[in-house]
Scaffold this motif. Sequence first.
Motif, PDB file in Angstrom:
ATOM      1  N   ASP A   1       0.820  -1.209   0.000  1.00 37.95           N
ATOM      2  CA  ASP A   1       0.000   0.000   0.000  1.00 37.95           C
ATOM      3  C   ASP A   1       0.857   1.264   0.000  1.00 37.95           C
ATOM      4  N   ALA A   2       1.994   1.233   0.705  1.00 36.35           N
ATOM      5  CA  ALA A   2       2.843   2.431   0.808  1.00 36.35           C
ATOM      6  C   ALA A   2       3.400   2.828  -0.555  1.00 36.35           C
ATOM      7  N   CYS A   3       3.955   1.860  -1.280  1.00 38.27           N
ATOM      8  CA  CYS A   3       4.513   2.176  -2.590  1.00 38.27           C
ATOM      9  C   CYS A   3       3.422   2.498  -3.600  1.00 38.27           C
ATOM     10  N   ARG A   4       2.269   1.855  -3.437  1.00 36.78           N
ATOM     11  CA  ARG A   4       1.152   2.149  -4.348  1.00 36.78           C
ATOM     12  C   ARG A   4       0.680   3.587  -4.174  1.00 36.78           C
ATOM     13  N   ALA A   5       0.620   4.061  -2.929  1.00 37.70           N
ATOM     14  CA  ALA A   5       0.246   5.449  -2.678  1.00 37.70           C
ATOM     15  C   ALA A   5       1.273   6.402  -3.263  1.00 37.70           C
ATOM     16  N   GLN A   6       2.553   6.048  -3.120  1.00 38.59           N
ATOM     17  CA  GLN A   6       3.610   6.897  -3.680  1.00 38.59           C
ATOM     18  C   GLN A   6       3.535   6.927  -5.202  1.00 38.59           C
ATOM     19  N   ALA A   7       3.263   5.773  -5.803  1.00 39.03           N
ATOM     20  CA  ALA A   7       3.134   5.724  -7.260  1.00 39.03           C
ATOM     21  C   ALA A   7       1.948   6.559  -7.739  1.00 39.03           C
ATOM     22  N   GLU A   8       0.836   6.505  -7.005  1.00 37.62           N
ATOM     23  CA  GLU A   8      -0.317   7.335  -7.339  1.00 37.62           C
ATOM     24  C   GLU A   8       0.050   8.816  -7.259  1.00 37.62           C
ATOM     25  N   SER A   9       0.899   9.163  -6.306  1.00 37.60           N
ATOM     26  CA  SER A   9       1.329  10.558  -6.168  1.00 37.60           C
ATOM     27  C   SER A   9       2.128  11.008  -7.385  1.00 37.60           C
ATOM     28  N   TYR A  10       3.053  10.160  -7.823  1.00 39.03           N
ATOM     29  CA  TYR A  10       3.856  10.521  -8.994  1.00 39.03           C
ATOM     30  C   TYR A  10       2.995  10.595 -10.255  1.00 39.03           C
ATOM     31  N   ASP A  11       2.021   9.703 -10.370  1.00 39.21           N
ATOM     32  CA  ASP A  11       1.099   9.778 -11.508  1.00 39.21           C
ATOM     33  C   ASP A  11       0.342  11.101 -11.509  1.00 39.21           C
ATOM     34  N   ALA A  12      -0.154  11.492 -10.331  1.00 40.76           N
ATOM     35  CA  ALA A  12      -0.916  12.735 -10.229  1.00 40.76           C
ATOM     36  C   ALA A  12      -0.028  13.943 -10.485  1.00 40.76           C
ATOM     37  N   LEU A  13       1.184  13.909  -9.974  1.00 34.51           N
ATOM     38  CA  LEU A  13       2.115  15.016 -10.195  1.00 34.51           C
ATOM     39  C   LEU A  13       2.439  15.164 -11.673  1.00 34.51           C
ATOM     40  N   GLY A  14       2.710  14.033 -12.325  1.00 38.20           N
ATOM     41  CA  GLY A  14       3.002  14.085 -13.756  1.00 38.20           C
ATOM     42  C   GLY A  14       1.834  14.626 -14.544  1.00 38.20           C
ATOM     43  N   GLY A  15       0.608  14.224 -14.177  1.00 33.68           N
ATOM     44  CA  GLY A  15      -0.569  14.739 -14.876  1.00 33.68           C
ATOM     45  C   GLY A  15      -0.746  16.223 -14.677  1.00 33.68           C
ATOM     46  N   ALA A  16      -0.481  16.704 -13.454  1.00 31.26           N
ATOM     47  CA  ALA A  16      -0.632  18.131 -13.175  1.00 31.26           C
ATOM     48  C   ALA A  16       0.391  18.947 -13.956  1.00 31.26           C
ATOM     49  N   LEU A  17       1.638  18.477 -13.992  1.00 35.80           N
ATOM     50  CA  LEU A  17       2.678  19.207 -14.710  1.00 35.80           C
ATOM     51  C   LEU A  17       2.437  19.170 -16.212  1.00 35.80           C
ATOM     52  N   PHE A  18       1.938  18.036 -16.704  1.00 40.36           N
ATOM     53  CA  PHE A  18       1.631  17.941 -18.129  1.00 40.36           C
ATOM     54  C   PHE A  18       0.512  18.905 -18.495  1.00 40.36           C
ATOM     55  N   SER A  19      -0.485  19.004 -17.644  1.00 37.28           N
ATOM     56  CA  SER A  19      -1.595  19.909 -17.903  1.00 37.28           C
ATOM     57  C   SER A  19      -1.120  21.353 -17.967  1.00 37.28           C
ATOM     58  N   GLN A  20      -0.212  21.721 -17.069  1.00 43.78           N
ATOM     59  CA  GLN A  20       0.297  23.088 -17.054  1.00 43.78           C
ATOM     60  C   GLN A  20       1.180  23.375 -18.260  1.00 43.78           C
ATOM     61  N   SER A  21       1.806  22.303 -18.816  1.00 42.98           N
ATOM     62  CA  SER A  21       2.723  22.514 -19.940  1.00 42.98           C
ATOM     63  C   SER A  21       1.990  22.699 -21.259  1.00 42.98           C
ATOM     64  N   ASP A  22       0.657  22.570 -21.260  1.00 34.62           N
ATOM     65  CA  ASP A  22      -0.103  22.763 -22.496  1.00 34.62           C
ATOM     66  C   ASP A  22       0.004  24.197 -23.008  1.00 34.62           C
ATOM     67  N   HIS A  23       0.326  25.111 -22.113  1.00 39.58           N
ATOM     68  CA  HIS A  23       0.440  26.522 -22.509  1.00 39.58           C
ATOM     69  C   HIS A  23       1.906  26.875 -22.618  1.00 39.58           C
ATOM     70  N   GLU A  24       2.362  27.190 -23.826  1.00 44.36           N
ATOM     71  CA  GLU A  24       3.770  27.452 -24.064  1.00 44.36           C
ATOM     72  C   GLU A  24       4.212  28.724 -23.353  1.00 44.36           C
ATOM     73  N   ASN A  25       5.467  28.667 -22.863  1.00 45.19           N
ATOM     74  CA  ASN A  25       6.135  29.834 -22.286  1.00 45.19           C
ATOM     75  C   ASN A  25       5.407  30.395 -21.058  1.00 45.19           C
ATOM     76  N   VAL A  26       4.672  29.564 -20.356  1.00 43.19           N
ATOM     77  CA  VAL A  26       4.027  29.991 -19.123  1.00 43.19           C
ATOM     78  C   VAL A  26       4.867  29.483 -17.968  1.00 43.19           C
ATOM     79  N   ALA A  27       5.459  30.374 -17.208  1.00 39.90           N
ATOM     80  CA  ALA A  27       6.343  29.999 -16.109  1.00 39.90           C
ATOM     81  C   ALA A  27       5.524  29.515 -14.928  1.00 39.90           C
ATOM     82  N   LEU A  28       6.018  28.476 -14.242  1.00 33.27           N
ATOM     83  CA  LEU A  28       5.374  27.994 -13.046  1.00 33.27           C
ATOM     84  C   LEU A  28       5.751  28.882 -11.864  1.00 33.27           C
ATOM     85  N   SER A  29       4.802  29.136 -11.013  1.00 26.51           N
ATOM     86  CA  SER A  29       5.094  29.930  -9.825  1.00 26.51           C
ATOM     87  C   SER A  29       5.978  29.140  -8.882  1.00 26.51           C
TER      88      SER A  29
END
Length: 218
Positions: A38-66
Amino acid sequence: MEQTIKHHLTDDILMGYAAGNLPEAFNLMVATHLSLCDACRAQAESYDALGGALFSQSDHENVALSSGSFAATMAMIADGTADLPPARRAAGSIFPSPLQDYVGGDLDCVKWRSIGMGVKQAILPTTRDASARLLFIPAGTAMPDHGHNGTEMTLVLQGAFQDEDEYFARGDVETADSDLHHTPVADIHADCICLAVTDAPLQFEGLIHKIAQRFARI
């Protein structure tokens, strides 16, 4: 009662799995361990969610992250991983679902091949960039002393084994690299069954072991 898992996947492996950068054999290793931990599964879910969030933000070119965007994303992940779906595994099976898919069932479906000293293996079909195999090691049996040319990961599915420094039981993963030279020994109380994946041949000393290595494709 399930054995408490003490040896987990590394962050690098979990991030590589989330990013889709691992060989098929290593993906199988991660998926199988996540079905037990369960511990590693939760961590893997976190990385999946983080990757999805960063990918979503990267849809807009040249937009700097705060400066606080990473921390905010991680906080959202922490709030959303409390209720994970249960891992799938047939009752009484030693193989989690991802491994059953490769074997075609449970232990009675494995096509073992003897490699000496009572040890048996079954090589699983994966891409050539890494290999995956099931190992059956009789209780109390020592594997040959060996080193590593690359990375070897070993997940215990039944029984346990001991090397020079650590004890690994069901669900535990040992990750070995070129810095580790060891002699794993199966616990005397039960036969040990493991899933092992490697991305390079192991290092054995002595002519007999080198001949056996070629025969066993280890």
